[in-house]
Design a protein around this motif. Sequence first.
Motif, PDB file in Angstrom:
ATOM      1  N   UNK A   1      44.868  35.795  47.422  1.00  0.00           N
ATOM      2  CA  UNK A   1      43.654  35.960  48.206  1.00  0.00           C
ATOM      3  C   UNK A   1      42.424  35.983  47.300  1.00  0.00           C
ATOM      4  N   UNK A   2      41.376  35.246  47.692  1.00  0.00           N
ATOM      5  CA  UNK A   2      40.128  35.273  46.937  1.00  0.00           C
ATOM      6  C   UNK A   2      39.482  36.651  46.975  1.00  0.00           C
ATOM      7  N   UNK A   3      39.864  37.482  47.935  1.00  0.00           N
ATOM      8  CA  UNK A   3      39.293  38.831  48.066  1.00  0.00           C
ATOM      9  C   UNK A   3      40.027  39.878  47.230  1.00  0.00           C
ATOM     10  N   UNK A   4      41.067  39.463  46.517  1.00  0.00           N
ATOM     11  CA  UNK A   4      41.793  40.410  45.658  1.00  0.00           C
ATOM     12  C   UNK A   4      40.980  40.611  44.387  1.00  0.00           C
ATOM     13  N   UNK A   5      40.062  41.578  44.433  1.00  0.00           N
ATOM     14  CA  UNK A   5      39.070  41.717  43.381  1.00  0.00           C
ATOM     15  C   UNK A   5      38.551  43.150  43.403  1.00  0.00           C
ATOM     16  N   UNK A   6      37.815  43.536  42.359  1.00  0.00           N
ATOM     17  CA  UNK A   6      37.310  44.904  42.319  1.00  0.00           C
ATOM     18  C   UNK A   6      36.013  45.054  43.090  1.00  0.00           C
ATOM     19  N   UNK A   7      35.213  43.988  43.225  1.00  0.00           N
ATOM     20  CA  UNK A   7      33.979  44.138  43.975  1.00  0.00           C
ATOM     21  C   UNK A   7      33.424  42.792  44.416  1.00  0.00           C
ATOM     22  N   UNK A   8      32.703  42.835  45.525  1.00  0.00           N
ATOM     23  CA  UNK A   8      32.048  41.660  46.099  1.00  0.00           C
ATOM     24  C   UNK A   8      30.665  42.073  46.590  1.00  0.00           C
ATOM     25  N   UNK A   9      29.694  41.165  46.425  1.00  0.00           N
ATOM     26  CA  UNK A   9      28.329  41.439  46.859  1.00  0.00           C
ATOM     27  C   UNK A   9      28.282  41.531  48.382  1.00  0.00           C
ATOM     28  N   UNK A  10      27.514  42.499  48.875  1.00  0.00           N
ATOM     29  CA  UNK A  10      27.283  42.628  50.312  1.00  0.00           C
ATOM     30  C   UNK A  10      25.796  42.475  50.608  1.00  0.00           C
ATOM     31  N   UNK A  11      25.492  41.626  51.588  1.00  0.00           N
ATOM     32  CA  UNK A  11      24.115  41.484  52.056  1.00  0.00           C
ATOM     33  C   UNK A  11      24.059  41.441  53.572  1.00  0.00           C
ATOM     34  N   UNK A  12      25.208  41.307  54.221  1.00  0.00           N
ATOM     35  CA  UNK A  12      25.240  41.185  55.675  1.00  0.00           C
ATOM     36  C   UNK A  12      26.339  42.089  56.230  1.00  0.00           C
ATOM     37  N   UNK A  13      26.303  42.268  57.550  1.00  0.00           N
ATOM     38  CA  UNK A  13      27.274  43.114  58.255  1.00  0.00           C
ATOM     39  C   UNK A  13      27.298  44.534  57.698  1.00  0.00           C
ATOM     40  N   UNK A  14      26.156  44.993  57.160  1.00  0.00           N
ATOM     41  CA  UNK A  14      26.153  46.289  56.472  1.00  0.00           C
ATOM     42  C   UNK A  14      26.378  47.449  57.414  1.00  0.00           C
ATOM     43  N   UNK A  15      25.940  47.336  58.665  1.00  0.00           N
ATOM     44  CA  UNK A  15      26.201  48.431  59.608  1.00  0.00           C
ATOM     45  C   UNK A  15      27.705  48.566  59.856  1.00  0.00           C
ATOM     46  N   UNK A  16      28.413  47.442  59.918  1.00  0.00           N
ATOM     47  CA  UNK A  16      29.870  47.501  60.075  1.00  0.00           C
ATOM     48  C   UNK A  16      30.531  48.093  58.838  1.00  0.00           C
ATOM     49  N   UNK A  17      29.955  47.836  57.667  1.00  0.00           N
ATOM     50  CA  UNK A  17      30.502  48.415  56.432  1.00  0.00           C
ATOM     51  C   UNK A  17      30.302  49.928  56.366  1.00  0.00           C
ATOM     52  N   UNK A  18      29.439  50.463  57.203  1.00  0.00           N
ATOM     53  CA  UNK A  18      29.192  51.901  57.203  1.00  0.00           C
ATOM     54  C   UNK A  18      30.048  52.649  58.218  1.00  0.00           C
ATOM     55  N   UNK A  19      30.929  51.924  58.943  1.00  0.00           N
ATOM     56  CA  UNK A  19      31.825  52.577  59.898  1.00  0.00           C
ATOM     57  C   UNK A  19      32.981  53.231  59.148  1.00  0.00           C
ATOM     58  N   UNK A  20      33.689  54.197  59.792  1.00  0.00           N
ATOM     59  CA  UNK A  20      34.644  55.044  59.050  1.00  0.00           C
ATOM     60  C   UNK A  20      35.703  54.302  58.247  1.00  0.00           C
ATOM     61  N   UNK A  21      36.264  53.208  58.764  1.00  0.00           N
ATOM     62  CA  UNK A  21      37.327  52.515  58.041  1.00  0.00           C
ATOM     63  C   UNK A  21      36.809  51.862  56.769  1.00  0.00           C
ATOM     64  N   UNK A  22      35.577  51.352  56.803  1.00  0.00           N
ATOM     65  CA  UNK A  22      35.056  50.562  55.695  1.00  0.00           C
ATOM     66  C   UNK A  22      34.130  51.337  54.768  1.00  0.00           C
ATOM     67  N   UNK A  23      33.519  52.386  55.259  1.00  0.00           N
ATOM     68  CA  UNK A  23      32.499  53.101  54.482  1.00  0.00           C
ATOM     69  C   UNK A  23      32.982  53.587  53.113  1.00  0.00           C
TER      70      UNK A  23
END
Length: 427
Positions: free
Chosen positions: A48-70
Motif C-alpha cells: 500500500x502507498x499509505x504504508x508510511x509514517x506520515x502524509x500531508x493533510x490539507x483537506x477533509x480535516x474535520x473528518x480527521x478530527x473525529x474520534x477514530x482518526x483524531x
Amino acid sequence: MTPVSKSDSIIIVGAGAFGLSTALHLAQAGYRNITVFDKGAEIPSPFSAANDVNKILREALEAWKTPLFAPHYHQTGFLHCVSEAAPQKAVNTLNSFRASAERHPEVRKHIVPIDSRDDIIGAVRQFQDGSLPGWKGYLNQYDGYAHSSNALKAVHEACIALGVQFILGEAGDIAEILYETPTDHANHQTRKATGIRTRQNTTHNATLVIIAAGASAPNLIPSLGTQIVARSWSIAHIQLSAAEASSLRGIPVTYARDLGFLFEPEPATGLLKLCPMGGGFVNTDPATGVSRPPDALADSGFVPAGDGRRLRRLLAQTLPGLADRPFVGERLCWFADTADSDYIVDYVPDTSRSVVLLSGDSGHGFKMFPIVGSWVRSLLEEGDGNQKVLRWRWKSPAVDLAGNWGDAVSWRVGSSEEFRDIRASRS
C-alpha cells in the motif's frame, strides 16, 4: 439492475487507504457481508502507498478530527515556499494553493505570509541555521499531517469490530475477477462478475467486486489501458537520536515546492522523513504502453541519484547539520496515477454494475482517507448507477503514455523518467 443489497456478498480487493475506508463506510452503513483481500501479510500492507509514517493533510480535516482518526492527526501547520531557484511553474502552483487557502472562510484566518528568511526563523526556530535562500510563501497553521500507518491499523481494527472479514498474504493474492458467460444485448456484449480467483486457485463468490488495488488495478481490469498508470516518488529517512528528534518536535510540514518536503520526526522511531519533488518514475511495458509496479518490493528499495541530490539541497537550506547524514529506509512509493490527477470512482463498463473501480490517488489521495469510502457508498446507492461527479467517472478514451504522460498536471514540477533507466544507472 437494482443497487446491491446490504446482505449481498461484497469483495474488496486491496487493503490500503481506499480499500479500508470503503470497508469501514459500507460496514457502518449496514452492509453485512464484506471481505477484504490483500496480498500483504498484515495491515498496513507493504504493497500500500499509505504504508508510511506520515502524509500531508490539507483537506477533509474535520473528518480527521473525529474520534477514530483524531489520534493520528497532527496539526503542526504547513510551511509552503519556493526557493530563489524555483521555476515559474513551482511559483504559480504555490500562488494557486495560497489563493485557495485565502478564499476559505475558516482557513484564511490561519495564513501567515512568509516574505523573508526572518519570517521563517520567527515561525520555525529550528531552521535558524539554514540558509533558506530566497524562500518565500506562506505558513498555513490550519494544516498538518497524519501518521498514515497507524491510521490504517486503527481503521482495520474498527472494520474487524464491525464484522468485516480479511484474507491476507498468499491466500489474499488475487489472480482474476471471475465473470458469467457474456450476453449480447443489442450487439453490445455485457458480463457480470461472480467473484474472484486467488493465485492459490481458490474461488470466492460475490455479488459485487470493488477493486481498490492501487497501481496494480490494470492487472485485474485490463480494459483500463493507460487510464491508470503506475508512478512512483522517492522516500528517504534520516535516523535521529532521541535528543535530535525532540529538538525538531512540532516543526510544520515544510514544503519547498522546487526541492521537496519534510516532516517532524516520528516520535516512536526518531525517523525524519524526506520526499523530493519531481515528475516521478513510470515502469512502462513497451509492448502495451501500460505502466505497472515492479513485481518485487525489493526492486524499489532505493532513491535515484537526482532525487538524493534534491534532498541534500533541501536539508542544506533548512537543517544543514543533517545534510550529510546517511539516508535509511530508501524506497520508491508506487501509486495509481491519472492524467488529470483526479480519482476514478465508478462502475467498470459492461460489467452490469458488478465491478467498481476505486483508484487514481495520484500521490495525494491519502488525505481523503476518512471519507473516500463514503464516495463508494454513494455510488452504490444511486438508483440509476451513474457517477454524479463527472470528473470521477471512468476515464475513457485512454491516453497515450508516450513521453511525458501526466507531466502537465499543474502542481508537478519536473518530467517523468522510466524506472528501467534509473535502475540501470545504479549498476
